[in-house]
Write a protein that holds these residues in place. Structure first.
Motif, PDB file in Angstrom:
ATOM      1  N   MET A  97       0.834  -1.197   0.000  1.00 49.30           N
ATOM      2  CA  MET A  97       0.000   0.000   0.000  1.00 49.30           C
ATOM      3  C   MET A  97       0.876   1.257   0.000  1.00 49.30           C
ATOM      4  N   LEU A  98       1.948   1.231   0.777  1.00 48.38           N
ATOM      5  CA  LEU A  98       2.833   2.389   0.840  1.00 48.38           C
ATOM      6  C   LEU A  98       3.550   2.620  -0.482  1.00 48.38           C
ATOM      7  N   ASN A  99       3.868   1.527  -1.188  1.00 47.32           N
ATOM      8  CA  ASN A  99       4.613   1.640  -2.440  1.00 47.32           C
ATOM      9  C   ASN A  99       3.706   1.772  -3.669  1.00 47.32           C
ATOM     10  N   ASN A 100       2.391   1.692  -3.433  1.00 39.43           N
ATOM     11  CA  ASN A 100       1.414   1.771  -4.525  1.00 39.43           C
ATOM     12  C   ASN A 100       1.636   0.684  -5.583  1.00 39.43           C
ATOM     13  N   GLU A 101       2.242  -0.400  -5.190  1.00 37.70           N
ATOM     14  CA  GLU A 101       2.444  -1.554  -6.061  1.00 37.70           C
ATOM     15  C   GLU A 101       2.855  -2.736  -5.190  1.00 37.70           C
ATOM     16  N   LEU A 102       2.804  -3.925  -5.756  1.00 38.82           N
ATOM     17  CA  LEU A 102       3.189  -5.096  -4.997  1.00 38.82           C
ATOM     18  C   LEU A 102       4.638  -4.997  -4.554  1.00 38.82           C
ATOM     19  N   PHE A 103       4.856  -5.159  -3.266  1.00 39.86           N
ATOM     20  CA  PHE A 103       6.204  -5.028  -2.714  1.00 39.86           C
ATOM     21  C   PHE A 103       7.043  -6.239  -3.119  1.00 39.86           C
ATOM     22  N   PRO A 104       8.275  -6.005  -3.619  1.00 40.31           N
ATOM     23  CA  PRO A 104       9.121  -7.138  -4.025  1.00 40.31           C
ATOM     24  C   PRO A 104       9.515  -7.999  -2.829  1.00 40.31           C
ATOM     25  N   ILE A 105       9.381  -9.301  -2.969  1.00 43.15           N
ATOM     26  CA  ILE A 105       9.674 -10.234  -1.882  1.00 43.15           C
ATOM     27  C   ILE A 105      11.070 -10.823  -2.054  1.00 43.15           C
ATOM     28  N   ASP A 106      11.838 -10.791  -0.985  1.00 43.16           N
ATOM     29  CA  ASP A 106      13.126 -11.468  -0.944  1.00 43.16           C
ATOM     30  C   ASP A 106      12.844 -12.939  -0.640  1.00 43.16           C
ATOM     31  N   THR A 107      12.856 -13.756  -1.679  1.00 43.58           N
ATOM     32  CA  THR A 107      12.458 -15.157  -1.537  1.00 43.58           C
ATOM     33  C   THR A 107      13.346 -15.915  -0.563  1.00 43.58           C
ATOM     34  N   SER A 108      14.651 -15.674  -0.634  1.00 42.89           N
ATOM     35  CA  SER A 108      15.571 -16.386   0.263  1.00 42.89           C
ATOM     36  C   SER A 108      15.310 -16.022   1.712  1.00 42.89           C
ATOM     37  N   SER A 109      14.993 -14.747   1.972  1.00 46.82           N
ATOM     38  CA  SER A 109      14.685 -14.312   3.330  1.00 46.82           C
ATOM     39  C   SER A 109      13.394 -14.970   3.820  1.00 46.82           C
ATOM     40  N   LEU A 110      12.390 -15.040   2.946  1.00 45.63           N
ATOM     41  CA  LEU A 110      11.122 -15.670   3.311  1.00 45.63           C
ATOM     42  C   LEU A 110      11.332 -17.145   3.660  1.00 45.63           C
ATOM     43  N   ILE A 111      12.065 -17.846   2.828  1.00 43.03           N
ATOM     44  CA  ILE A 111      12.326 -19.267   3.072  1.00 43.03           C
ATOM     45  C   ILE A 111      13.119 -19.451   4.357  1.00 43.03           C
ATOM     46  N   GLY A 112      14.137 -18.607   4.542  1.00 45.82           N
ATOM     47  CA  GLY A 112      14.955 -18.693   5.754  1.00 45.82           C
ATOM     48  C   GLY A 112      14.152 -18.485   7.014  1.00 45.82           C
ATOM     49  N   ASN A 113      13.191 -17.559   6.961  1.00 47.46           N
ATOM     50  CA  ASN A 113      12.331 -17.310   8.123  1.00 47.46           C
ATOM     51  C   ASN A 113      11.321 -18.428   8.333  1.00 47.46           C
ATOM     52  N   LEU A 114      10.800 -18.989   7.253  1.00 44.05           N
ATOM     53  CA  LEU A 114       9.862 -20.094   7.378  1.00 44.05           C
ATOM     54  C   LEU A 114      10.550 -21.342   7.926  1.00 44.05           C
ATOM     55  N   LEU A 115      11.854 -21.453   7.663  1.00 45.97           N
ATOM     56  CA  LEU A 115      12.636 -22.565   8.212  1.00 45.97           C
ATOM     57  C   LEU A 115      13.180 -22.249   9.601  1.00 45.97           C
ATOM     58  N   MET A 116      12.832 -21.074  10.106  1.00 41.76           N
ATOM     59  CA  MET A 116      13.281 -20.629  11.427  1.00 41.76           C
ATOM     60  C   MET A 116      14.806 -20.609  11.539  1.00 41.76           C
ATOM     61  N   LEU A 117      15.417 -19.912  10.585  1.00 46.70           N
ATOM     62  CA  LEU A 117      16.869 -19.760  10.575  1.00 46.70           C
ATOM     63  C   LEU A 117      17.277 -18.293  10.703  1.00 46.70           C
ATOM     64  N   GLN A 118      16.327 -17.441  11.085  1.00 47.42           N
ATOM     65  CA  GLN A 118      16.599 -16.016  11.176  1.00 47.42           C
ATOM     66  C   GLN A 118      17.173 -15.640  12.546  1.00 47.42           C
ATOM     67  N   ASP A 119      17.865 -14.523  12.568  1.00 49.58           N
ATOM     68  CA  ASP A 119      18.374 -13.987  13.828  1.00 49.58           C
ATOM     69  C   ASP A 119      18.640 -12.506  13.651  1.00 49.58           C
ATOM     70  N   SER A 120      18.921 -11.848  14.753  1.00 51.11           N
ATOM     71  CA  SER A 120      19.199 -10.420  14.738  1.00 51.11           C
ATOM     72  C   SER A 120      20.546 -10.141  14.075  1.00 51.11           C
ATOM     73  N   PHE A 121      20.607  -9.050  13.296  1.00 54.70           N
ATOM     74  CA  PHE A 121      21.851  -8.670  12.644  1.00 54.70           C
ATOM     75  C   PHE A 121      22.896  -8.189  13.645  1.00 54.70           C
ATOM     76  N   HIS A 122      22.498  -8.035  14.911  1.00 51.43           N
ATOM     77  CA  HIS A 122      23.426  -7.601  15.945  1.00 51.43           C
ATOM     78  C   HIS A 122      24.416  -8.688  16.329  1.00 51.43           C
ATOM     79  N   LYS A 123      24.225  -9.891  15.809  1.00 54.81           N
ATOM     80  CA  LYS A 123      25.091 -11.017  16.145  1.00 54.81           C
ATOM     81  C   LYS A 123      25.895 -11.439  14.921  1.00 54.81           C
TER      82      LYS A 123
END
Length: 347
Positions: A97-123
């Motif tokens: 909605m903010l971009n007035n178009e479909l927001f581009p999805i980072d597929t690798s990030s989505l998969i990584g989060n769905l596999l529960m492999l994400q963490d804070s960039f502070h580490k």
């Protein structure tokens, strides 16, 4: 308020504090004093979630110790993933909605989060950062793998289980100092979660919860604190920051120890003042998970409300109301219905 209600209240208070942390962690001066310091410990609130989670999972498991992995997995899967995917959808809609178009999805990030492999960039050596920049989601990977480890270890190890976990976590801390990565970091933090499980075992057995009965986990946490302090010491020349590695990990473990000690002391004083302080937050406990995973893009990043007002205070207030409403919708309305459907189809 019964003892388990106290846990609920603490969970609600911790979730609300994380919201305040992200809203007010920058300088706030009243009568010349910067009061924002009291809101700078959102990371510590997450450590409370870990301890509480360990307690709740052990408490639930003790009622059904013969539960199959399939049943256990589906219950934990639905609890985490149904609200999470709904939040992904809401967040994506707002960004589009903010971009007035479909927001581009980072597929690798989505998969990584769905596999529960994400963490804070502070580490260091993080595999994936939280999807769509929703930074609080970093803790979900820990929760998920703690759930899985708990079931596997509880089924496979019958003797000295807790000691095995504490030794495994301590060994992981040593390897983390040598070469930090996702896997030894998860195992390192497992000790904090498992303390909650050990407290639950004492509670279930009607045994005294005291510093003496918790001396083994407290000792191991202290050993880990010393190891992490040593890691911070040898990293001193490279510069240290309060919210980054290696200070961040030391903060987490130090707070875990302080929280356990203070909780035991407060219990000995009959939880005096609890109902009028933390107890007030029991009412939001049922939607605390929703608040935790939606507040970053609904309350903190409020650009989507620019069409209403540019006043940051007004937007923050409106965002908070929306956060509570959407959290209620996800947690109390949609989640139970979707969970029922999924469990019916898969069981």
């Amino acid at each position: 308020m019964n003892k388990l209600s106290k846990l609920e209240a603490i969970r609600g208070a911790a979730a609300f504090y994380v919201v305040l942390h992200h809203l007010f962690s920058h300088e706030i001066r009243i009568f010349g004093y910067d009061i924002s310091i009291i809101f700078r410990f959102g990371q510590e609130a997450v450590i409370l979630f870990f301890i509480l989670s360990g307690f709740v999972i052990q408490y639930s498991y003790s009622k059904f110790p013969d539960v199959s992995f399939k049943s256990y997995f589906l219950k934990r899967f639905s609890r985490i993933y149904i609200p999470l995917i709904l939040v992904f959808i809401v967040h994506y809609f707002l960004l589009s909605m903010l971009n007035n178009e479909l927001f581009p999805i980072d597929t690798s990030s989505l998969i990584g989060n769905l596999l529960m492999l994400q963490d804070s960039f502070h580490k260091p050596n993080v595999l994936f950062t939280p999807f769509l920049g929703n930074s609080p989601l970093w803790s979900l990977s820990y929760e998920w793998w703690f759930y899985m480890l708990f079931f596997i270890l509880s089924k496979k190890i019958k003797k000295n289980l807790s000691t095995t976990v504490y030794l495994l976590s301590t060994l992981s801390t040593i390897t983390y100092i040598i070469y930090p990565n996702f896997f030894n970091r998860e195992l390192m933090y497992f000790i904090i979660w498992w303390i909650g499980a050990d407290i639950a075992k004492l509670f279930i057995s009607n045994k005294e919860i005291s510093l003496n009965s918790l001396r083994t986990p407290i000792t191991f946490v202290f050993i880990n604190i010393l190891l992490l302090a040593f890691n911070m010491y040898i990293s001193y020349d490279s510069g240290l920051k309060f919210g980054l590695n290696p200070v961040l990990e030391l903060r987490h473990f130090t707070f875990a120890l302080i929280a356990i000690v203070l909780a035991v002391i407060w219990k000995n004083y009959k939880w005096i003042g609890f109902n009028k302080t933390l107890g007030l937050f029991e009412c939001i406990a049922p939607i605390s998970f929703g608040i935790y995973i939606t507040h970053w893009f609904l309350v903190v990043n409020t650009e989507y409300l620019n069409f209403i007002t540019n006043n940051s205070i007004t937007k923050g207030f409106l965002g908070l109301i929306l956060c509570f409403c959407i959290s209620y919708l996800i947690e109390r309305v949609l989640f139970p219905k979707i969970k029922t459907i999924i469990l019916y189809l898969l069981q």
